[in-house]
Write a protein that holds these residues in place. Sequence first.
Motif, PDB file in Angstrom:
ATOM      1  N   ASN A  32       0.283  46.274  -7.857  1.00 57.61           N
ATOM      2  CA  ASN A  32       0.922  46.971  -8.983  1.00 57.61           C
ATOM      3  C   ASN A  32       2.111  46.181  -9.511  1.00 57.61           C
ATOM      4  O   ASN A  32       2.314  46.065 -10.727  1.00 57.61           O
ATOM      5  N   LEU A  33       2.895  45.625  -8.597  1.00 56.47           N
ATOM      6  CA  LEU A  33       4.045  44.811  -8.993  1.00 56.47           C
ATOM      7  C   LEU A  33       3.585  43.561  -9.729  1.00 56.47           C
ATOM      8  O   LEU A  33       4.179  43.171 -10.740  1.00 56.47           O
ATOM      9  N   LEU A  34       2.538  42.949  -9.236  1.00 51.67           N
ATOM     10  CA  LEU A  34       2.021  41.739  -9.867  1.00 51.67           C
ATOM     11  C   LEU A  34       1.526  42.014 -11.278  1.00 51.67           C
ATOM     12  O   LEU A  34       1.801  41.250 -12.215  1.00 51.67           O
ATOM     13  N   LEU A  35       0.808  43.106 -11.464  1.00 50.79           N
ATOM     14  CA  LEU A  35       0.308  43.452 -12.794  1.00 50.79           C
ATOM     15  C   LEU A  35       1.452  43.726 -13.762  1.00 50.79           C
ATOM     16  O   LEU A  35       1.397  43.350 -14.932  1.00 50.79           O
ATOM     17  N   SER A  36       2.486  44.404 -13.274  1.00 50.64           N
ATOM     18  CA  SER A  36       3.631  44.680 -14.153  1.00 50.64           C
ATOM     19  C   SER A  36       4.382  43.394 -14.480  1.00 50.64           C
ATOM     20  O   SER A  36       4.931  43.237 -15.568  1.00 50.64           O
ATOM     21  N   ARG A  52      -9.347  44.276  -7.615  1.00 51.53           N
ATOM     22  CA  ARG A  52      -9.056  44.493  -6.199  1.00 51.53           C
ATOM     23  C   ARG A  52      -8.134  45.691  -6.009  1.00 51.53           C
ATOM     24  O   ARG A  52      -8.174  46.359  -4.973  1.00 51.53           O
ATOM     25  N   LEU A  53      -7.316  46.001  -7.005  1.00 50.13           N
ATOM     26  CA  LEU A  53      -6.459  47.183  -6.929  1.00 50.13           C
ATOM     27  C   LEU A  53      -7.307  48.449  -6.946  1.00 50.13           C
ATOM     28  O   LEU A  53      -7.072  49.380  -6.164  1.00 50.13           O
ATOM     29  N   ILE A  54      -8.298  48.498  -7.830  1.00 42.42           N
ATOM     30  CA  ILE A  54      -9.200  49.647  -7.877  1.00 42.42           C
ATOM     31  C   ILE A  54      -9.956  49.778  -6.561  1.00 42.42           C
ATOM     32  O   ILE A  54     -10.136  50.877  -6.023  1.00 42.42           O
ATOM     33  N   TYR A  55     -10.379  48.646  -6.014  1.00 44.06           N
ATOM     34  CA  TYR A  55     -11.083  48.623  -4.731  1.00 44.06           C
ATOM     35  C   TYR A  55     -10.224  49.267  -3.635  1.00 44.06           C
ATOM     36  O   TYR A  55     -10.690  50.119  -2.871  1.00 44.06           O
ATOM     37  N   LYS A  56      -8.963  48.869  -3.588  1.00 43.74           N
ATOM     38  CA  LYS A  56      -8.062  49.394  -2.558  1.00 43.74           C
ATOM     39  C   LYS A  56      -7.807  50.889  -2.751  1.00 43.74           C
ATOM     40  O   LYS A  56      -7.733  51.651  -1.777  1.00 43.74           O
ATOM     41  N   LYS A  57      -7.665  51.315  -3.988  1.00 43.95           N
ATOM     42  CA  LYS A  57      -7.411  52.731  -4.248  1.00 43.95           C
ATOM     43  C   LYS A  57      -8.593  53.593  -3.797  1.00 43.95           C
ATOM     44  O   LYS A  57      -8.403  54.708  -3.294  1.00 43.95           O
ATOM     45  N   VAL A  58      -9.800  53.075  -3.976  1.00 43.85           N
ATOM     46  CA  VAL A  58     -10.981  53.816  -3.526  1.00 43.85           C
ATOM     47  C   VAL A  58     -10.962  53.955  -2.002  1.00 43.85           C
ATOM     48  O   VAL A  58     -11.275  55.022  -1.457  1.00 43.85           O
ATOM     49  N   PRO A 116       8.185  35.078  -5.867  1.00 40.96           N
ATOM     50  CA  PRO A 116       8.095  34.554  -4.503  1.00 40.96           C
ATOM     51  C   PRO A 116       7.033  35.232  -3.657  1.00 40.96           C
ATOM     52  O   PRO A 116       6.413  34.609  -2.810  1.00 40.96           O
ATOM     53  N   ALA A 117       6.797  36.512  -3.900  1.00 40.22           N
ATOM     54  CA  ALA A 117       5.813  37.227  -3.085  1.00 40.22           C
ATOM     55  C   ALA A 117       4.392  36.754  -3.344  1.00 40.22           C
ATOM     56  O   ALA A 117       3.513  36.922  -2.514  1.00 40.22           O
ATOM     57  N   PHE A 118       4.157  36.168  -4.525  1.00 45.29           N
ATOM     58  CA  PHE A 118       2.808  35.764  -4.881  1.00 45.29           C
ATOM     59  C   PHE A 118       2.722  34.261  -5.147  1.00 45.29           C
ATOM     60  O   PHE A 118       1.764  33.780  -5.750  1.00 45.29           O
ATOM     61  N   MET A 151      -6.363  42.710   4.106  1.00 45.57           N
ATOM     62  CA  MET A 151      -6.191  42.081   2.804  1.00 45.57           C
ATOM     63  C   MET A 151      -4.776  41.520   2.675  1.00 45.57           C
ATOM     64  O   MET A 151      -3.818  42.120   3.171  1.00 45.57           O
ATOM     65  N   PRO A 152      -4.626  40.367   2.029  1.00 47.00           N
ATOM     66  CA  PRO A 152      -3.316  39.701   1.980  1.00 47.00           C
ATOM     67  C   PRO A 152      -2.275  40.405   1.126  1.00 47.00           C
ATOM     68  O   PRO A 152      -1.078  40.128   1.259  1.00 47.00           O
ATOM     69  N   THR A 153      -2.693  41.284   0.246  1.00 48.78           N
ATOM     70  CA  THR A 153      -1.732  42.026  -0.579  1.00 48.78           C
ATOM     71  C   THR A 153      -1.999  43.522  -0.459  1.00 48.78           C
ATOM     72  O   THR A 153      -3.119  43.943  -0.181  1.00 48.78           O
ATOM     73  N   SER A 154      -0.967  44.306  -0.708  1.00 52.11           N
ATOM     74  CA  SER A 154      -1.082  45.760  -0.661  1.00 52.11           C
ATOM     75  C   SER A 154      -1.243  46.311  -2.077  1.00 52.11           C
ATOM     76  O   SER A 154      -1.144  45.581  -3.067  1.00 52.11           O
TER      77      SER A 154
END
Length: 339
Positions: free
Chosen positions: A249-253, A313-319, A272-274, A241-244
């Motif tokens: 979390n950083l993007l949401l904040s 996608r964050l929830i997906y990754k946490k699972v 810049p990261a996104f 996946m392109p993001t971790s």
Amino acid sequence: MVDYAIWAAQKALSKAEYEWKKATPLMKELKLKLQFLTFRAWIWATGTISSRTLHIPWDEAGCLCPVGDLFNYAAPGEDLNGFDNVDNLQNGYALDDLDTQHSQRLTDGAFEEDAAAYCFYAKTNYKKGEQVLLSYGTYTNLELLEYYGFLLEDNPNEKVFIPLEPDIHSSSSWPNDSLYIHQNGRPSFALMAALRVWATPPYQRKSIRHQAYSGSQLSQDNEISVMTWIAKKCHATLKAMPTSIEDDNLLLSFTDKIQEFDNLWEWGKAMPAFGGEFCNLLQATNLKRNDESFASRRAKMLIDRWKLAVHWRLIYKKVLVDCISYCTDTINSLSSFVS
């Protein structure tokens, strides 16, 4: 990104376009204004109606129920409709019986012919001033996004799918949508059964299939092999996946700070990261570089939708991370028992 989520979005879009084209001649016959004939207007209208209609047995279109459509959603508990109620399956209860019990529990409202009314039932003793929540049925977060435009941080009916080899499907008879990971990181009953059979040499599968389908471990080596495969597959999926998780979390904040910038493009340049993802998003929605302020309704809707996508996608990754931990703990436990 996540193939099955992209597929679900494309399927929903294709279905909407088909229904819009099919309804357009009738809308023209009704002499609706041009602004109501556009695909965008159709999406808004159908979304508004479908998210508020209630099921009735005599009309698949459903019905409108004033006040009854104001209740917010509360997810039902354990999934009795899947293949994870092992006790009932092992005790010989028919799936049809489980489905009947399930349907009675999963919705808190229905049209009752005896009362000639749509009746709602509270499963909790609410106090004055508390919000009354009702269950509309079992929905994954992807389904909640598609039908209602929201998701749940803790959804007991969430299903996370990972890529599976074709011969896993061909070596078992489980439905594809039953091969998933629960929100708590545990593989579903069906996924474990299918993988236990798949991890067995082909010439032995017929003799052990009934044991695997009853939910039993075949052997410690087989169980370790299955858990190792799941953990590696989850890890590979996360890595691709392109993001971790940290990025998301950083993007949401960062989205909470949008008011500090004059417009979307100024905000996007500060990330810049996104930057690439953000630019692609704006281009896909045909927003112009110079004048889309946060005060506009369209800009706000864009950011809100993006936040929902990132949250999903964050929830997906946490699972997936929780599943790796679960598999690792199981492997360690089995290994220590063997030694």
